[in-house]
Design an enzyme around this catalytic site. Structure first.
Site, mmCIF file in Angstrom:
data_model
loop_
_atom_site.group_PDB
_atom_site.id
_atom_site.type_symbol
_atom_site.label_atom_id
_atom_site.label_comp_id
_atom_site.label_asym_id
_atom_site.label_seq_id
_atom_site.Cartn_x
_atom_site.Cartn_y
_atom_site.Cartn_z
ATOM 1 N N ASP A 32 -2.541 -4.816 -3.032
ATOM 2 C CA ASP A 32 -2.095 -3.514 -3.548
ATOM 3 C C ASP A 32 -2.397 -3.397 -5.049
ATOM 4 O O ASP A 32 -2.537 -4.414 -5.739
ATOM 5 C CB ASP A 32 -0.584 -3.370 -3.292
ATOM 6 N N GLY A 35 -5.629 1.122 -7.492
ATOM 7 C CA GLY A 35 -5.611 2.404 -8.199
ATOM 8 C C GLY A 35 -4.951 2.281 -9.563
ATOM 9 O O GLY A 35 -5.481 2.763 -10.579
ATOM 10 N N ASN A 80 -3.588 5.159 5.399
ATOM 11 C CA ASN A 80 -4.438 5.408 4.225
ATOM 12 C C ASN A 80 -5.401 6.596 4.407
ATOM 13 O O ASN A 80 -5.981 7.082 3.434
ATOM 14 C CB ASN A 80 -5.230 4.149 3.834
ATOM 15 N N TRP A 81 -5.518 7.115 5.642
ATOM 16 C CA TRP A 81 -6.331 8.329 5.857
ATOM 17 C C TRP A 81 -5.741 9.529 5.130
ATOM 18 O O TRP A 81 -6.427 10.545 4.954
ATOM 19 C CB TRP A 81 -6.424 8.654 7.358
ATOM 20 N N ARG A 209 7.596 -4.007 -0.329
ATOM 21 C CA ARG A 209 7.714 -3.453 1.022
ATOM 22 C C ARG A 209 6.528 -3.914 1.872
ATOM 23 O O ARG A 209 5.557 -4.448 1.355
ATOM 24 C CB ARG A 209 7.795 -1.920 0.985
HETATM 25 C C1 IPE Z 1 -0.686 -0.980 1.812
HETATM 26 O O1 IPE Z 1 -0.803 -0.425 0.559
HETATM 27 C C2 IPE Z 1 -2.000 -0.928 2.539
HETATM 28 C C3 IPE Z 1 -3.076 -1.746 1.994
HETATM 29 C C4 IPE Z 1 -2.983 -2.590 1.029
HETATM 30 C C5 IPE Z 1 -4.341 -1.591 2.667
HETATM 31 P P1 IPE Z 1 -0.440 1.109 0.278
HETATM 32 O O2 IPE Z 1 -0.677 1.331 -1.157
HETATM 33 O O3 IPE Z 1 -1.159 1.981 1.243
HETATM 34 O O4 IPE Z 1 1.108 1.144 0.636
HETATM 35 P P2 IPE Z 1 2.256 2.102 0.123
HETATM 36 O O5 IPE Z 1 1.784 3.520 0.349
HETATM 37 O O6 IPE Z 1 2.461 1.807 -1.321
HETATM 38 O O7 IPE Z 1 3.444 1.730 0.948
HETATM 39 C C1 IPE Z 2 -4.707 -1.109 -2.492
HETATM 40 O O1 IPE Z 2 -4.647 -0.460 -3.712
HETATM 41 C C2 IPE Z 2 -5.931 -0.766 -1.693
HETATM 42 C C3 IPE Z 2 -5.693 0.142 -0.557
HETATM 43 C C4 IPE Z 2 -4.537 0.555 -0.112
HETATM 44 C C5 IPE Z 2 -6.863 0.618 0.144
HETATM 45 P P1 IPE Z 2 -4.097 1.012 -3.844
HETATM 46 O O2 IPE Z 2 -5.232 1.954 -3.659
HETATM 47 O O3 IPE Z 2 -2.952 1.231 -2.930
HETATM 48 O O4 IPE Z 2 -3.625 1.039 -5.351
HETATM 49 P P2 IPE Z 2 -2.276 1.668 -5.907
HETATM 50 O O5 IPE Z 2 -1.167 1.062 -5.123
HETATM 51 O O6 IPE Z 2 -2.377 3.140 -5.700
HETATM 52 O O7 IPE Z 2 -2.254 1.282 -7.337
HETATM 53 MG MG MG Z 3 -0.944 1.014 -3.097
#
Ligand code: IPE
Ligand code: IPE
Ligand code: MG
Length: 257
Positions: A32, A35, A80-81, A209
């Site tokens: 995670d 971004g 994630n979609w 989580r």
């Molecule tokens: C979990 O991260 C999914 C992946 C790492 C692929 P997310 O960033 O999608 O999870 P939430 O939305 O913070 O729970």
């Molecule tokens: C994890 O990083 C990668 C995926 C869920 C694909 P994020 O894209 O969730 O990054 P944050 O949590 O928004 O910083």
């Molecule tokens: Mg994330």
């Protein structure tokens, strides 16, 4: 306290040494913070995903060198979609770049690629890259690099319940024959055999989580939360997470001596 968002990460003690006899067999990572890593650097979110891919390469090699047997990486969830099309498209292109550049190294290190998730719903080019990587590494006998791609644990459980129900209707499976083993055998992690359940789940970026990851399989997994964003994770940080795991007392409901 360690692991809380916003607090400074304690310096990692260089005396932390891993017990190589007690390396977890199956390590699962919720990668995670890509971004946020990018945004902190005033870069677009996709720059974080790109750097995150490099971290995958690095940590795969560290895990392999440590003798980890299964490394499961949560790369894209069924939720994630919901993200903007541009970001989803970029993420769908990443496995193509990743495997194009990394499969020779995986082969050289005897690493086998596996995938859990609804890969049939991925764009054709992504499916092709993933299937090629699985095919090219299928005879490797070392570490399994297991990507969770379009994976969601609730969907996985729904699919398992549907498949089991179908067997009850058509194959005379009795209700009494439905037990924990049978359910495990209908989950996507079945292909990992006795290593299906992770010993430890590591989540980066300070979020505490599970986000729909391996709900059945983590019944007795240890959870390690670290503050670093995934693109910032290096060998030292990864080993620190394993060090924290090694300090835990796993009892599985019993008593230790
Ligand atoms: C979990 O991260 C999914 C992946 C790492 C692929 P997310 O960033 O999608 O999870 P939430 O939305 O913070 O729970
Ligand atoms: C994890 O990083 C990668 C995926 C869920 C694909 P994020 O894209 O969730 O990054 P944050 O949590 O928004 O910083
Ligand atoms: Mg994330």
């Amino acid at each position: 306290m360690f692991g809380f968002k916003g607090k400074k990460q304690p310096t990692i003690d260089s005396n932390e040494t891993l017990d190589l006899q007690r390396i977890p067999k199956h390590v699962a990572i919720i990668m995670d913070g890509n971004g946020r890593w990018a945004q902190q650097r005033h870069l677009p979110r996709i720059a974080g995903h790109k750097e995150g891919m490099n971290t995958v390469k690095k940590i795969t090699m560290v895990a392999n060198d440590l003798g980890i047997q299964v490394l499961t990486l949560y790369a894209f969830s069924t939720e994630n979609w919901k993200r903007p099309d541009q970001e989803v498209n970029y993420l769908m292109g990443l496995p193509v770049t990743f495997f194009d550049t990394f499969v020779p190294e995986l082969i050289a290190n005897n690493i086998q690629v596996q995938v859990i998730g609804y890969t049939d719903q991925l764009p054709a080019k992504t499916q092709k890259a993933v299937n090629n990587a699985i095919e090219q590494t299928k005879n490797n006998t070392g570490m399994v690099l297991n990507f969770a791609l379009n994976y969601g644990s609730r969907a996985e459980i729904v699919s398992a319940v549907q498949a089991i129900s179908q067997e009850v209707v058509t194959n005379n499976l009795t209700i009494e024959a439905i037990d924990e083993t049978l359910i495990s055998e209908h989950l996507m992690t079945k292909q990992l055999n006795e290593l299906a359940d992770p010993d430890v789940i590591i989540r980066t970026s300070g979020e505490q989580r599970i986000s729909n990851f391996l709900l059945w399989q983590i019944a007795y997994s240890e959870f390690v939360f670290i503050d670093e964003h995934w693109p910032a994770v290096d060998a030292t940080i990864f080993k620190h997470a394993l060090f924290l795991y090694q300090k835990r007392d796993r009892r599985f409901g019993g008593l230790n001596k």
